[in-house]
Design a protein around this motif. Structure first.
Motif, mmCIF file in Angstrom:
data_model
loop_
_atom_site.group_PDB
_atom_site.id
_atom_site.type_symbol
_atom_site.label_atom_id
_atom_site.label_comp_id
_atom_site.label_asym_id
_atom_site.label_seq_id
_atom_site.Cartn_x
_atom_site.Cartn_y
_atom_site.Cartn_z
ATOM 1 N N ASP A 23 -3.264 13.763 7.647
ATOM 2 C CA ASP A 23 -3.353 12.477 6.956
ATOM 3 C C ASP A 23 -2.234 11.554 7.423
ATOM 4 N N TRP A 80 1.566 5.489 0.337
ATOM 5 C CA TRP A 80 1.138 6.761 0.930
ATOM 6 C C TRP A 80 2.113 7.826 0.469
ATOM 7 N N GLU A 91 0.844 -1.195 0.000
ATOM 8 C CA GLU A 91 0.000 0.000 0.000
ATOM 9 C C GLU A 91 0.881 1.248 0.000
ATOM 10 N N SER A 104 -2.393 4.291 6.481
ATOM 11 C CA SER A 104 -3.363 3.451 7.199
ATOM 12 C C SER A 104 -2.692 2.539 8.215
ATOM 13 N N TRP A 105 -1.420 2.245 8.011
ATOM 14 C CA TRP A 105 -0.730 1.321 8.898
ATOM 15 C C TRP A 105 0.055 2.025 10.015
#
Length: 652
Positions: A153, A144, A142, A156-157
């Motif tokens: 922001d 970012w 994923e 997510s991890w």
């Protein structure tokens, strides 16, 4: 925005690529005091940080000139994860009860007004950039990306270091208005298009953020407030064709000023179809028809301005973006922040392409007439007189004649810019405005001044590419590069924002010329990956969301780089890219940032394939540039060089 930072304790910078960094903000009134408190603490604790010290740069960082998400960042601190929370708490205690700018990209620590944190880049490397943006990838693949944002922001991890924020479910604005889109972004507060949920009518929400400056001593919020009060006063007087106020709402830390939305098209966009950028030397009658329609628009502008003056209103900030051509056929003025009632004193002076600084000291109505004259130049040919140059009306007159139009518009604009201007004189001259078709001589100019000895393409790039200076620490002709040097070059290329010859394309050319072909190819691929797909083909985006066709920072620079590196390999791509350069008009006349560079690039592509449209565009760009050069009495070296190139291509 380019700001100068002072770096301290860099030897203590944590050896990580991404992590939580701390930002300390302030206001323009207390920033020196904040620095006096925070700097000694960071020195004592031996924590890496950078700060803005120059007063002018602090003003920029705290003003509407900075990106919304970046406003207010006075100090950036790079703590290790082991001391992050202690550092935040210490700063929180040290700076209690002080005010600061709310940093939109960050989350405040506890209830602080000026201590914030966010997750982001600590140290760059060649492997963390994707299309020029720092990117971190999780074990699951994923991604970012760390680009300027107006909201907090996290990947997510990555867990936040504070408990989740409780959302305030009560919102008068949210209950009353539905935001449809952002009309304008600004550090001082956005402007939103919204809809009244009860009545279904379109509205405009003008946001005002506290502590953001418009001028050294004036906050944006003060201008928004003044605009609202003036709009109420004019509404009570029955003045129309303006923004109509609905209500003012304080919510969160901001104030919102709500107005009825004026449906229509901005004057800037409306006039694009009537300006010289839409003319062609092949279609004289079409040019004349468009120009006559523009004369009709001049009538509308004069009538609108005289209406406001009769109502006692000085517009002051006359600019095509501040007018809307309404669906009712009327012109509406939609920005009253700098307007004032005749007889009152202007709240602040303004300076722009349209508004000269010296006009701030004139009678308000006379200054409005001058600005109208300058705006006509801008709308028709992206020209405007300045403190340094007054020849622009003459340039416009010669441009019109070169497109087959004779008119007395020059006399009209000259009168608008004169000290004698008044409404009676304007009306008299407006009634006598005319336009007629004339024959033109479209022969290419003959220059008595010979072109200087040609320099090589690489020599021209060396002169133009100032960005390459920082690469010289890593490269030298004929020497192999260490892994560390290659990594340094790649990191620098990833950070380049300019894709033209002054930036990444120029770097690619110079690396290739020195024999570093692998690195050049790395940069070339980076350039191609960052081209933007648009309705008009692939383009080079620059600051502000605009696209540049020029050599210095745009598509012409990219094409010239591709042609130099491998003209056969990139033949198809170059022919595709040149379609985006087909234009007979450019706002500027020089080589690096104007029509000559575009013309020279098109001539380069003619070595592959010629067509009538290409020649027409090249000729028009050169002829227009010649007019500019004549009137501005500029050296003819660049013009002579491109003209020589033209004759070489079309004498074959």
């Amino acid at each position: 925005m380019s700001l100068t930072y002072t770096y301290r304790n860099i030897e203590y910078l944590p050896p990580i690529t991404f992590g939580f960094k701390i930002h300390v903000s302030a206001t323009f009134q207390n920033y020196e005091y904040v620095l006096e408190i925070v700097k000694p603490y960071l020195e004592e604790k031996k924590i890496a940080y950078k700060f803005i010290n120059n007063r002018e740069d602090v003003y920029k960082a705290f003003s509407v000139h900075e990106l919304a998400g970046e406003c207010g960042k006075l100090i950036t601190i790079y703590p290790s994860s082991l001391i992050l929370m202690d550092t935040l708490e210490d700063l929180y205690q040290l700076l209690k009860n002080l005010d600061g700018i709310y940093i939109l990209s960050d989350r405040p620590y506890k209830d602080s007004s000026l201590v914030f944190y966010r997750f982001g880049l600590f140290q760059d490397s060649k492997d963390i950039f994707q299309n020029g943006v720092p990117t971190v990838v999780s074990l699951d693949g994923e991604e970012w990306q760390d680009y300027p944002k107006t909201y907090f922001d996290l990947p997510s991890w990555v867990a936040d270091i504070q408990p989740a924020q409780e959302e305030n479910k009560e919102s008068y604005l949210g209950d009353t208005y539905e935001v449809i889109s952002v009309l304008h972004q600004s550090g001082g507060g956005n402007i939103y298009l919204a809809q009244d949920k009860k009545f279904g009518v379109p509205t405009v929400l003008k946001e005002a953020r506290p502590n953001i400056l418009s001028f050294y001593d004036i906050e944006k919020k003060e201008l928004r407030e003044k605009e609202y009060e003036l709009a109420l006063e004019l509404q009570s007087r029955g003045v129309e064709r303006l923004i109509t106020p609905i209500e003012k709402v304080d919510e969160w830390i901001n104030t919102y000023y709500i107005y009825h939305y004026v449906q229509g098209e901005s004057l800037t966009d409306f006039c694009k179809k009537y300006g010289i950028n839409s003319y062609s030397r092949e279609h004289k009658q079409k040019n004349l028809n468009l120009f006559r329609e523009f004369i009709g628009l001049i009538n509308l502008l004069v009538n609108t301005l005289s209406y406001f003056h009769r109502a006692g209103l000085v517009l002051n900030d006359i600019h095509p973006d501040n007018f809307v051509v309404g669906t009712d056929g009327q012109l509406h003025f939609i920005d009253l922040e700098n307007s004032y009632l005749y007889g009152d004193k202007s709240f602040t002076g303004i300076t722009s392409k349209i508004s000269l600084k010296r006009w701030n000291f004139l009678d308000g109505k006379q200054a409005d007439y001058h600005k109208l004259g300058n705006m006509l130049l801008f709308l028709l040919a992206r020209l405007s007189i300045s403190e340094e140059s007054q020849v622009e009306p003459s340039i416009l007159d010669k441009m019109l004649k070169s497109y087959g139009i004779e008119s007395n518009l020059l006399d009209f604009i000259t009168y608008l810019l004169s000290e004698e201007v008044d409404l009676t004189g304007i009306t008299t001259r407006l009634d006598s405005l005319y336009a007629k078709s004339i024959s033109t001589n479209e022969a290419m100019p003959t220059l008595s001044q010979p072109s200087k000895k040609d320099t090589s393409f690489v020599q021209r790039v060396e002169y133009m590419c100032s960005s390459f200076e920082k690469y010289k620490v890593y490269v030298s002709d004929g020497k192999n590069l260490s892994v560390r040097s290659e990594d340094g070059i790649m990191r620098l290329m990833n950070s380049e924002q300019n894709l033209g010859i002054n930036g990444l394309s120029g770097v690619v050319v110079l690396l290739h010329s020195k024999g570093y072909h692998t690195l050049a190819l790395y940069g070339l691929e980076m350039v191609l990956n960052r081209l933007e797909e648009t309705e008009d083909g692939l383009q080079v985006q620059i600051e502000g969301g605009f696209y540049s066709p020029y050599v210095f920072n745009g598509l012409s620079g990219v094409i010239q780089m591709l042609y130099y590196v491998d003209k056969e390999k990139y033949r198809g791509l170059i022919l595709e890219l040149r379609k985006s350069l087909y234009s007979e008009f450019s706002q500027y006349e020089d080589y690096a940032k104007g029509s000559l560079g575009v013309a020279d690039t098109l001539l380069l592509t003619a070595n592959y394939r010629k067509n009538k449209r290409l020649e027409r565009c090249v000729k028009s760009l050169i002829l227009n540039s010649f007019i500019y050069h004549q009137e501005r009495k500029k050296p003819l070296d660049e013009l002579s060089y491109v003209l020589s190139h033209y004759h070489k291509v079309y004498s074959c």
